[in-house]
Design a protein around this motif. Structure first.
Motif, mmCIF file in Angstrom:
data_model
loop_
_atom_site.group_PDB
_atom_site.id
_atom_site.type_symbol
_atom_site.label_atom_id
_atom_site.label_comp_id
_atom_site.label_asym_id
_atom_site.label_seq_id
_atom_site.Cartn_x
_atom_site.Cartn_y
_atom_site.Cartn_z
ATOM 1 N N LEU A 61 1.009 -1.147 -0.150
ATOM 2 C CA LEU A 61 0.051 0.045 -0.070
ATOM 3 C C LEU A 61 0.845 1.168 -0.017
ATOM 4 O O LEU A 61 0.546 2.371 -0.667
ATOM 5 C CB LEU A 61 -0.819 0.056 1.213
ATOM 6 N N ARG A 62 1.901 1.339 0.653
ATOM 7 C CA ARG A 62 2.672 2.527 0.917
ATOM 8 C C ARG A 62 3.432 2.501 -0.546
ATOM 9 O O ARG A 62 3.470 3.902 -0.876
ATOM 10 C CB ARG A 62 3.792 2.182 1.904
ATOM 11 N N TRP A 63 3.799 1.351 -1.009
ATOM 12 C CA TRP A 63 4.428 1.672 -2.352
ATOM 13 C C TRP A 63 3.449 2.086 -3.418
ATOM 14 O O TRP A 63 3.802 3.334 -4.384
ATOM 15 C CB TRP A 63 5.269 0.518 -2.742
ATOM 16 N N ALA A 64 2.527 1.521 -3.483
ATOM 17 C CA ALA A 64 1.358 1.981 -4.545
ATOM 18 C C ALA A 64 1.011 3.320 -4.378
ATOM 19 O O ALA A 64 0.767 4.103 -5.288
ATOM 20 C CB ALA A 64 0.200 0.843 -4.370
ATOM 21 N N ASN A 65 0.656 3.778 -3.235
ATOM 22 C CA ASN A 65 0.033 5.193 -2.844
ATOM 23 C C ASN A 65 0.952 6.003 -2.862
ATOM 24 O O ASN A 65 0.577 7.409 -2.829
ATOM 25 C CB ASN A 65 -1.018 4.976 -1.666
ATOM 26 N N HIS A 66 2.182 6.026 -2.495
ATOM 27 C CA HIS A 66 3.117 7.168 -2.097
ATOM 28 C C HIS A 66 4.598 6.807 -2.807
ATOM 29 O O HIS A 66 5.050 7.976 -2.982
ATOM 30 C CB HIS A 66 3.429 7.078 -0.748
ATOM 31 N N LEU A 67 4.986 5.847 -2.739
ATOM 32 C CA LEU A 67 6.359 5.683 -3.366
ATOM 33 C C LEU A 67 6.470 5.253 -4.785
ATOM 34 O O LEU A 67 7.644 5.453 -5.420
ATOM 35 C CB LEU A 67 7.018 4.513 -2.304
ATOM 36 N N ARG A 68 5.707 4.675 -5.466
ATOM 37 C CA ARG A 68 5.876 4.349 -6.755
ATOM 38 C C ARG A 68 6.063 5.638 -7.893
ATOM 39 O O ARG A 68 5.694 6.402 -7.455
ATOM 40 C CB ARG A 68 5.021 3.497 -7.129
ATOM 41 N N PRO A 69 6.862 5.464 -8.841
ATOM 42 C CA PRO A 69 7.148 6.738 -9.472
ATOM 43 C C PRO A 69 5.836 6.882 -10.207
ATOM 44 O O PRO A 69 4.915 6.194 -10.341
ATOM 45 C CB PRO A 69 8.037 5.870 -10.765
ATOM 46 N N ASN A 70 6.010 8.129 -10.602
ATOM 47 C CA ASN A 70 4.952 8.573 -11.686
ATOM 48 C C ASN A 70 3.606 9.016 -10.981
ATOM 49 O O ASN A 70 2.777 9.088 -11.480
ATOM 50 C CB ASN A 70 4.487 7.616 -12.716
ATOM 51 N N LEU A 71 3.748 8.957 -9.446
ATOM 52 C CA LEU A 71 2.662 9.511 -8.793
ATOM 53 C C LEU A 71 2.526 10.944 -8.900
ATOM 54 O O LEU A 71 3.429 11.695 -8.744
ATOM 55 C CB LEU A 71 2.598 8.884 -7.475
ATOM 56 N N LYS A 72 1.265 11.270 -9.172
ATOM 57 C CA LYS A 72 0.817 12.542 -9.192
ATOM 58 C C LYS A 72 0.452 12.975 -7.550
ATOM 59 O O LYS A 72 -0.109 12.424 -6.922
ATOM 60 C CB LYS A 72 -0.473 13.130 -9.992
ATOM 61 N N LYS A 73 1.207 14.128 -7.294
ATOM 62 C CA LYS A 73 0.844 14.562 -5.694
ATOM 63 C C LYS A 73 0.004 15.639 -5.788
ATOM 64 O O LYS A 73 -0.141 16.097 -4.660
ATOM 65 C CB LYS A 73 2.098 14.762 -5.343
#
Length: 511
Positions: free
Chosen positions: A53-65
């Motif tokens: 969850l942490r990776w998917a929601n916060h750490l993985r690349p290309n996430l829009k913040k």
DNA sequence: AAGGGGTCCAACCGCATACCG
DNA sequence: TCGGTATGCGGTTGGACCCCT
């Protein structure tokens, strides 16, 4: 929040930067997956689920913040209208966004709008949704319909028209969104998750029926052509739904191909067709993979065989445009006005023949000429709107309010009302966000609590509908679906009769 | 300035499904 | 085929923050 310091206990609560670093390092080295082994190798005292969850929601690349931009908000609305609470699938359509993010956004919005008594969906989405069912072919399987507003159980083409009725009913159901607060699972197909569909249920892309609504949906957004992101819009506008100024054109062939394997098909919205052997709809967990194959942000694929196109409702309707703005449709209309009044651009609505413009937009935009569509039997191609679900519904549906307003005059009469906009910047009521056509997107409904006797006068419909805890969507759709489906084996004329005679008056508060 | 309500956000939980031996 | 495990998904919760009174 933090787990007890016992030997094998796993930490809970907020992640620290050091933990993030460990997680990122691990993923960089080993890739995603095998989360449960992560803490073994990295020493991270987090459970695999938490890591994922942490990776998917916060750490993985290309996430829009960044915050959702209006286009994304609109996309969420459409996707939700189409998919229901399928956050992961929605996220797959919105690159860089997570399901959690979307879910949070939606829930916040839901509560806000519910509190304000506003509908959750802009009317264009709702109306599109109402038309999206395409009885191209009888369904062999009975794929679940995840959409909370569309829980079709029908199989035969003759009954599909009533799916649309269900849907239409829910577009007017003030609980169409409320029900999803906690009852999403109720409204959503209660049977299985969509994945289950892959077990044996497939749909054919040929079930995609019309391109017109898609174009019109796009048009109504009035998106700026220079908008670079998200990619979904590129897909939407450039690949899947190139805007065609010619409303007579249809390109569903390409569209259908593009939709193969997409969740848009999976969820049954486009279905109504038979299984597609050999096509496994489930994709790997990668959400982005879906975004590539799925063109259907918008989703609301119109229904060429509009359920109500079956009905020669001409006789019921004074005229095609007015029918839509008929007071019988006031559930939408009046609330539209409420919201419209709160808009900064309300003046343009009230001062520029808004009713006719709105009507025109709705008729021309959301209900493209059915003569261009493949209408079902007994459809009347000469009456573009006469056969629409909205018209059919409106003519048989009690009004929200006691106001016996009529047609365009009702529009004008309501304009002067002072209503504080609950969300002046609401994405779909903001003409600034969507350009001058904002007026076309401000269709709203009042929020009216359904009475417990919605359908109490009908033996079928009266069942299990006495409590609010009953999903109104389910209540209404089931009631209509079941109740009306029993009348499907008839010719269109009798259908009209049946429909008209259906106790709409018992659906107080439903529309 | 303090308090209350609302919103946003992160995270957890339970269940369903997929996978594998 | 079955059972265990891993993974994914949706619902829910709780804390931090913001805004209004």
């Amino acid at each position: 929040m933090v787990g007890k310091g016992g030997g094998g206990s796993l930490k809970k609560g907020p992640w620290t930067s050091s933990e993030d670093a460990v997680l990122v390092d691990y993923v960089n080295k080993h890739g995603e997956g095998n989360w449960n082994a992560l803490h073994k190798y990295s020493g991270l005292r987090r459970c695999g689920k938490s890591c994922r969850l942490r990776w998917a929601n916060h750490l993985r690349p290309n996430l829009k913040k960044s915050a959702f931009i209006p286009e994304e908000e609109r996309a969420i609305l459409e996707l939700h209208a189409k998919l229901g609470n399928k956050w992961a699938r929605m996220a797959a359509q919105l690159p860089g966004r997570t399901d959690n993010e979307i879910k949070n956004y939606w829930n916040t919005r839901l509560k806000r709008r519910q509190r304000a008594g506003l509908p959750l969906y802009p009317p264009d989405i709702m109306l599109h949704d109402a038309n999206q069912y395409t009885p191209t072919q009888p369904k062999v399987a009975d794929p679940p319909h995840d959409h909370p507003l569309l829980n079709s159980k029908t199989v035969t083409s003759s009954s599909i028209r009533f799916d649309g009725l269900n849907h239409i009913a829910m577009t007017c159901n003030p609980f169409s969104g409320l029900s999803e607060i906690s009852g999403g699972s109720v409204l959503n197909n209660p049977n299985q998750r969509l994945k289950r569909l892959g077990d044996g249920s497939f749909v054919q892309p040929s079930s995609i029926s019309s391109f017109n609504d898609i174009k019109n949906t796009q048009a109504c957004f009035n998106r700026t052509p220079t908008y670079p992101q998200p990619a979904i819009w590129d897909l939407f506008s450039a690949q899947a739904f190139p805007y065609d100024p010619d409303p007579s054109s249809t390109r569903m062939s390409a569209f259908g191909e593009a939709l193969v394997g997409s969740h848009a098909l999976v969820n049954g919205i486009f279905s109504a067709s038979g299984p597609l052997p050999g096509l496994k709809l489930e994709l790997p967990s990668s959400q982005f993979a879906e975004s590539v194959t799925t063109t259907g942000l918008s989703t609301v694929v119109p229904n060429v065989n509009d359920p109500f196109a079956q009905y020669p409702l001409t006789a019921h309707l004074p005229k095609q445009t007015d029918s839509f703005l008929s007071p019988n449709y006031s559930g939408l209309l009046e609330s539209l006005l409420h919201e419209a009044q709160g808009m900064s651009g309300i003046n343009s609505l009230s001062s520029s023949g808004s009713s006719s413009e709105l009507t025109s937009f709705i008729v021309n935009g959301f209900f493209p000429s059915q003569s261009k569509l493949k209408c079902g039997v007994n459809s009347d191609p000469a009456t573009p709107l006469n056969g629409t679900a909205s018209s059919g519904f409106s003519e048989n549906t009690p009004t929200w309010s006691a106001s016996p307003c009529h047609e365009s005059t009702s529009v004008q009469s309501q304009i002067g009302k002072k209503v504080k906009p609950e969300e002046p910047n609401e994405e779909y009521i903001s003409s600034s966000s969507y350009g001058d056509e904002g007026v076309s997107t401000i269709f709203a409904r009042p929020y009216v609590l359904p009475t417990s006797d919605w359908c109490s006068h009908n033996t079928e419909m009266g069942k299990e509908q006495s409590t609010v805890t009953d999903s109104p969507a389910t209540v209404l759709s089931d009631a209509l679906g079941v109740g009306i489906q029993q009348t499907v084996s008839m010719n269109s004329t009798s259908q009209v009769w049946e429909l008209a005679s259906f106790p709409w008056s018992n659906l107080q508060g439903a529309c």
